[in-house]
Structure formats: structure tokens, C-alpha cells
Scaffold this motif. Structure first.
Motif: not given
Ligand SMILES: Cc1cc2nc3c(=O)[nH]c(=O)nc-3n(C[C@H](O)[C@H](O)[C@H](O)COP(=O)(O)OP(=O)(O)OC[C@H]3O[C@@H](n4cnc5c(N)ncnc54)[C@H](O)[C@@H]3O)c2cc1C
Length: 522
Positions: A12-13, A16, A45, A48, A50-51, A53-54, A56, A189, A219, A345, A349, A357-358
Motif C-alpha cells: 500500500g502506497g 500510511a 497498486s 487502486i 489512495t483515499i 483526504v487526510g 489535518g 497484490v 497499508c 485505514m 478509521f 488518523a495520521l
Molecule cells: C473524509 C476523511 C477525512 C479525513 N481527514 C483526516 C484528517 O484530517 N487527518 C488525518 O490524520 N486523517 C484523516 N483521514 C484519514 C487519512 O486520510 C488516512 O488515514 C490516511 O490517508 C492513510 O490512508 P491509507 O494509506 O491507510 O489508505 P489509502 O490512502 O486508501 O491507501 C491504500 C493503498 O493501498 C494500495 N492497495 C490497495 N489494494 C492493493 C493491492 N491489492 N495491491 C497493491 N496495493 C494495494 C492502494 O493502491 C493505496 O496505495 C481522513 C479520512 C477520511 C475518509
């Protein structure tokens, strides 16, 4: 050592994945040719998204960025970042235009003096946060927390950031691959392969073959491919306490190029949720997070557009197309299972009310980096400790976020009324509220030195929202030395606020200067 941990695979990139890679790689300096303790590979990937948002962060992000060796000037320039000094809440208490703040600076003389009981004994006092910290005066005036001559990461008042999450991941990717020796593989993956003992042995990818590893960091976002889908570690919903499960996110341009940028997150309560408003250097991020059980998507969209219209004008409201993001509030039952640990995530979450979250990613990556097991045998011990610690963090997040809802006096919609039912309040929070009726929260209320929210944060929310604690000092004692000392601290705080208001530049002014000249390097 036969079962030595020699390869760590992060899947996951998003923020996180890259933040975890950077913290672990920087701690162990895996780019050093002299000593290669292990290999760190991040698989991401290409398909797919990334979310994204994040926006603050907490002040802890300053230490994290410093720890991984990123320059603050580069970070601000590349991520459209701005300074965040806390959160300003509107309409949370009565819904009639009330406001209060949760600043990042603890009250004046916090180590030695609990100012809350003294403040409670005052009549005609300013709001609690205004009385005990200069910070709220600064973010009301859209001022920066430092000057251009202040070195990188140092401050006049404590601060974190608002940032563009997509650009942040990109900057971290570049730093990890170019400076920290992290190997980057772009592949999907498609399968998780188990070893005989039940651990994950390898992951199969669509274009890079099988990747074997000793420790796997999941991640993959809400998919939770390794911990959730493969290991089937149960998900524990927390929706009975915190109802919000949907967000509408929009990007709104500034009306004028030189429009002031607020140095706090604004959170405005609605009938079934709340709207965030975050000022980056290039645009505002505005979104509505709400409970789909209490309001329809159309109504929630209408409330968001009305807010954008009110604060940015008709043209801005007409030009945005909010992105809907659905999530289930909750977390996994455990976070580290066998040789797999979930961060971000994928571990859970809960709505972004206090942007927690961060900071959980920073804490998770920090603990893994510091306690990285050298062998598989040691991993189980570290995993147990990790699970205990993070369960406590999640519980505190749930209780602290719920506090904002419980203290509200709003009863203008089913959402607010449901938020007050006894079964929607965690037992520990109910107990704390009972205790705090008779004495203000203070240092002994913290259960560990690593509590996520310090007691000061509880004070800001409680007294910002009109909570009443029976004053500890009677009128005769108010004349005593303690009260005189507290009065002197209140006076000093007001003087310091005044002094900083004169000395500090506007948030936008400083950001423009950083873009042009940069900060002094440490
Ligand atoms: C509405 C909202 C507001 C938010 N506001 C805040 C905030 O203000 N402050 C804060 O700290 N956090 C906030 N967050 C949370 C924050 O956005 C996330 O915690 C942070 O971005 C980390 O996300 P992540 O990396 O876990 O997931 P993602 O960004 O979803 O990354 C997932 C990664 O996994 C990869 N992946 C998935 N499946 C596969 C596969 N099969 N093979 C290879 N790779 C794969 C994807 O390509 C992607 O790179 C908010 C979230 C939401 C929903």
C-alpha cells in the motif's frame, strides 16, 4: 540467527504506507552500505487510488518529518501545506452561533498549575481557552505560529499542518526511494500465500512475481487485504457510539489570491454531522461528515453547498462536485497478528473530528521502528505489547470524540438526541463525566505518559462547551495566594497574546515567504 527478520514488505502506497516506510527506514538507515540490517520493499497498486483526504495533522508531524530527514521548506512547498494551530468549533454547543476552540498549546504553567478551577471561580471570564493560552487569539486573526527567521520546525506557539494528502504521499515516495533506500514496486497484490506455521510467506503480484518477506505491513486502506481479508481478524464497529459513516469532500478555490488563510481547522456542526473547512496555501478543503442513518445524501449535499455558498460565494458553490466517501467507523480486534501488522485505514478509521488518523500512523510506525523484532520469536512479544497499546489508543479516541457530542446541548434533530442516549456513551466516559462534575481533570487523570490526548485537551472541550465543575475554591479562599497567582497567570497570558499578535505575520504572508525564500535550516 536463523529466523532473522531480513525483509519487510509494506503493501500500500497511501500516506500510511509511505510514512511507515520512511519512519522505519530512517530509524534503521537501511540505505547505509556499511550495514544493511534488512531490506524494505513497498508494493503499491498502479490502479487502486489512495483515499487522498487526510488534510489535518497534529504537531507530532513536525517531529516525524524531522526524524525522517525532510526539510520543512520542501514539505510546505511540495504539499501546499499551511500551519494548523488547533480547531475552532462552531454551533457544537447550542447550534445558535456558539464557538469555542481546541488549541495545540497547553494552558500557561500547565506542568505546575491547574488553572481550570481558578477559571471556574471567576465571573465574567473570557472563554477558557482564551484565558489560558495566547494561541486562540492568533488563529482568530489568521496569524502564523512563527516568523520566517524562526528555524525549521521551531515555533513561537505549537503547530501542526494542513496538507494535500496526495502530494504528501508523492513527496514521501520520492524521499523514501531516493534518500532512504526503500525499494518501490508498482504491482497489484493478487494473492496472499501462507507458510506452514500460518504466517504469511509471500504475496503474489500481477507483474513482479511472488514477494517473500518476514514481516508484512498491511497499508491497503479500508480493504485490509492482509489482516482483514487473509487473516480474517474481526472488525469491531464503533457505530453504536459514533454514528458518522459518510463524507462528502470538496475542493474550493480562494475568492481572492491574497485571501487570509485560517491557521486552524474550522468545524461547524450541522443537523446530522459537521462540516470541516481547511485552508491550504492553494485552496480550501471543505467537507461534510455525517450519519447516513440520520440524513439523506441529497440533504447532506444541500447543507454542504449552502455552507460553501455562505463562505465562498455562489460561483464556488456552483463549481464544486463533492466526492462521496463511505466508511464504517471502527477498528480491527487486533492490529498485529502473527507476522502481519496493519497501519492506517486497514487497521481502522473513525471520523476525522480531531484528525487522529495520521498521528496513529506516526505512532504505529514509530513503535515498529523502535521495537523492530530481530527474530520471529521476539515478534510475538512485540505484537502483544503493540496490540495492548493501540487498543488503548483506539478506546481513547472513541471516548474523546464522543465527548464532543455528549456535551452538546443541541436537541434540534434525532441525531443530537440519539447522541445523548445512555447506550451511545462509552461506560468509561460516563464515569469520567461524573468525576469531573466535582473536580477538574488534571495530570492524575492521564493513565499513561503516552496517552493520546493530554488532560489539557479534555479541559478545552469540557469548558469550551460549558461543562460545569463545582468550583473547588470558595469565595473566602478566592482571596488566597493560589487565586492571586492564578490571576497573575491569566494576566500574563493576555499580555503574551497581545505581544504575539503584534509580532507574528499572517498565515498567508508567512507561507508566501517560505515559498519564496525558505526557512533557516536547523
Ligand atoms: C473524509 C476523511 C477525512 C479525513 N481527514 C483526516 C484528517 O484530517 N487527518 C488525518 O490524520 N486523517 C484523516 N483521514 C484519514 C487519512 O486520510 C488516512 O488515514 C490516511 O490517508 C492513510 O490512508 P491509507 O494509506 O491507510 O489508505 P489509502 O490512502 O486508501 O491507501 C491504500 C493503498 O493501498 C494500495 N492497495 C490497495 N489494494 C492493493 C493491492 N491489492 N495491491 C497493491 N496495493 C494495494 C492502494 O493502491 C493505496 O496505495 C481522513 C479520512 C477520511 C475518509
Amino acid at each position: 540467527m536463523e529466523d532473522r527478520i531480513s525483509r519487510i514488505i509494506i503493501v500500500g502506497g497511501g500516506s500510511a504506507g509511505w510514512l511507515s516506510a520512511a519512519v522505519i527506514a530512517a530509524e534503521h538507515r537501511i540505505d547505509s552500505q556499511a550495514q544493511q540490517p534488512f531490506e524494505l520493499v513497498l508494493i503499491e497498486s498502479p490502479d487502486i487510488p489512495t483515499i487522498g483526504v487526510g488534510e489535518g495533522t497534529w504537531p507530532s508531524m513536525r517531529a516525524t518529518l524531522q526524524r525522517i530527514g525532510l526539510s520543512e521548506t520542501d514539505f510546505i512547498r511540495e504539499c501546499d501545506a499551511s500551519f494548523k494551530q488547533g480547531t475552532w468549533f462552531r454551533d457544537w454547543h447550542t447550534g445558535n452561533g456558539d464557538t469555542y476552540s481546541h488549541p495545540f498549546t497547553v494552558p500557561v504553567d500547565y506542568a505546575d498549575t491547574n488553572l481550570a478551577p481558578h477559571w471556574l471561580a471567576l465571573t465574567d471570564a473570557p472563554q477558557f481557552a482564551d484565558a489560558v493560552t495566547p494561541q486562540t487569539a492568533l488563529f482568530t486573526d489568521c496569524l502564523a505560529p512563527k516568523q520566517i527567521t524562526t528555524p525549521e520546525y521551531a515555533f513561537a506557539v505549537n503547530y501542526g499542518y494542513h496538507l494535500d494528502a496526495g502530494k504528501f504521499s508523492e513527496l514521501l515516495r520520492q524521499h523514501c526511494t531516493e534518500q532512504l533506500g526503500v525499494k518501490h514496486i508498482k504491482a497489484n497484490v493478487s494473492q496472499i500465500n501462507a507458510a506452514e506455521n500460518g504466517d504469511i510467506q509471500s504475496v503474489t503480484t500481477d507483474c513482479a512475481g511472488d514477494m517473500a518477506g518476514d514481516l508484512f505491513i498491511d497499508c491497503t486502506g479500508t480493504k485490509s487485504l492482509l489482516l482483514g481479508e487473509h487473516f480474517k481478524v474481526p472488525f469491531q464497529s464503533q457505530q453504536a457510539y459514533l454514528f458518522n459513516d459518510t463524507a462528502l469532500a470538496a475542493q474550493v478555490p480562494y475568492a481572492e489570491e491574497d485571501q487570509a488563510i485560517r491557521s486552524c481547522t474550522q468545524s461547524t456542526a450541522q443537523t446530522a454531522g459537521w462540516i470541516w473547512d481547511i485552508g491550504l496555501s492553494t485552496r480550501r478543503g471543505i467537507g461534510h461528515v455525517y450519519s447516513s442513518a440520520h440524513i439523506s445524501n441529497d440533504e447532506a449535499t444541500a447543507q454542504l453547498l449552502a455552507y460553501i455558498k455562505e463562505t465562498a460565494g455562489d460561483e464556488a458553490a456552483a463549481s464544486v462536485t463533492p466526492r462521496e466517501i463511505r466508511f464504517q467507523p471502527g477498528h480491527r480486534q487486533e492490529f498485529w497478528h502473527r507476522n502481519c501488522v496493519a497501519i492506517g485505514m486497514s487497521s481502522g478509521f473513525i471520523e476525522p473530528l480531531e484528525a487522529s488518523a495520521l498521528v496513529m500512523v506516526e505512532l504505529a510506525a514509530g513503535m515498529i521502528a523502535e521495537q523492530l523484532p530481530r527474530t520471529r520469536e521476539i515478534m510475538d512479544i512485540v505484537a502483544r505489547r503493540y496490540n495492548r497499546k493501540f487498543e488503548r489508543h483506539w478506546n481513547q479516541i472513541i471516548e474523546f470524540l464522543k465527548l464532543h457530542y455528549v456535551l452538546s446541548a443541541r436537541d434540534d434533530s434525532p441525531y443530537w438526541r440519539d447522541n445523548h442516549t445512555a447506550e451511545s456513551i462509552p461506560e468509561k466516559l460516563s464515569e469520567q463525566l461524573l468525576l469531573w462534575r466535582y473536580r477538574s481533570p488534571w495530570h492524575q487523570d492521564a493513565e499513561t505518559v503516552h496517552d493520546l490526548f493530554p488532560t489539557a485537551s479534555y479541559q478545552y472541550i469540557l469548558y469550551g462547551m460549558g461543562f460545569e465543575t463545582v468550583p473547588r475554591y470558595t469565595s473566602s479562599r478566592q482571596q488566597g495566594p493560589q487565586q492571586r497567582m492564578a490571576s497573575e497567570l491569566f494576566r500574563k497570558n493576555a499580555a503574551r497574546a497581545n505581544q504575539l499578535q503584534q509580532a507574528l505575520p499572517g498565515n498567508r504572508e508567512l507561507l508566501n515567504k517560505v515559498r519564496e525564500f525558505g526557512f533557516q535550516k536547523l
